[in-house]
Design an enzyme around this catalytic site. Sequence first.
Site, PDB file in Angstrom:
ATOM      1  N   ASP A  75      -1.723   6.428   6.508  1.00  0.00           N
ATOM      2  CA  ASP A  75      -2.839   5.551   6.146  1.00  0.00           C
ATOM      3  C   ASP A  75      -3.049   4.573   7.293  1.00  0.00           C
ATOM      4  O   ASP A  75      -2.222   3.692   7.529  1.00  0.00           O
ATOM      5  CB  ASP A  75      -2.498   4.815   4.849  1.00  0.00           C
TER       6      ASP A  75
ATOM      7  N   LYS B 252     -12.460  -1.840   6.576  1.00  0.00           N
ATOM      8  CA  LYS B 252     -11.592  -2.716   7.374  1.00  0.00           C
ATOM      9  C   LYS B 252     -12.151  -2.977   8.762  1.00  0.00           C
ATOM     10  O   LYS B 252     -12.067  -4.086   9.278  1.00  0.00           O
ATOM     11  CB  LYS B 252     -10.197  -2.089   7.499  1.00  0.00           C
TER      12      LYS B 252
ATOM     13  N   TRP C 216       0.823  -1.212   0.000  1.00  0.00           N
ATOM     14  CA  TRP C 216       0.000   0.000   0.000  1.00  0.00           C
ATOM     15  C   TRP C 216       0.852   1.255   0.000  1.00  0.00           C
ATOM     16  O   TRP C 216       0.539   2.212  -0.725  1.00  0.00           O
ATOM     17  CB  TRP C 216      -0.977  -0.032   1.173  1.00  0.00           C
TER      18      TRP C 216
END
Length: 292
Positions: free
Chosen positions: A209, A234, A115
Amino acid sequence: MERSDILNLGAGPSALPESVLQEAAKGLLNYNGTGMGITEISHRSKEFQALTTELGTKIRELLDVPATHEILFIQGGASLQFSAIVLNLLSRFKLLHPEVPSNETYIDYVVTGVWSKKAFEEGKRLAGSVGVNVNIAADARSHSRDGKSFDNIPPHSAYQLSPRAQTAFVYYCENETVNGVQFASSQAMTTSFPLRMLEDSIDPPIVADFSSSFLSRPIPNIGSYGMIYGGAQKNVGPAGLTILIVRKDLLVDVDEAHKLGAPVVPLTLSFKTLADHSSLYNTPPMFSIYPS
């Protein structure tokens, strides 16, 4: 309707409590006594505005978000922020430092997995195209046994940050679910993000993030961050909603910045536009917000 208690143990969507799903199902038919479903009422109605206000208040309380930061809701998934962060923070930097040319401006990424690597690549594509230096401040691959794997968090001593006065932001991903590595929360550990290297000033802003752990635990030193964001799917609710916690000085006039040479920013990606309209500049992901 029957439901089997089957758990998805993958790193994608979270499992929602059955009571939440049942309430959400009711809201699809008749939200809060309006006689309409949550996906049918106006996003500018007092009922929906009350919903977004309540969600923002709960997040502020749960994470102890200081008054210096705004809580915003946006569509597009967390990956859209790979682009929005670059554009907004380059605009801010240009407003603060109009005399600094692009080739003397930097953005720093800590690359520890899939990511953060994607975020870095988007930063290089957008910022690099206008001459900004896109720097990897620390690379986990350099500290792996084979020299190419994302299997660790670099120690503080590995960081090579760009000159602070010329850096628009520093970025990292707190938990790399694909690769199974996560930054430690305690600053006493060398596998934490080294906030102390940057905490005596608001610049450059630290951007993180937190998608994979958002609202699953406290975020220590939350006021030290310029921006924290996370995709709701999530831990919080259905996919489609991204939650931004943005320090107010990062909410800048992107059009004024463009006059000074910053890249054009679509208004739907402008943090200030989003904040000025209480996250309602355009239709938000209404159903995703409801179960969250």
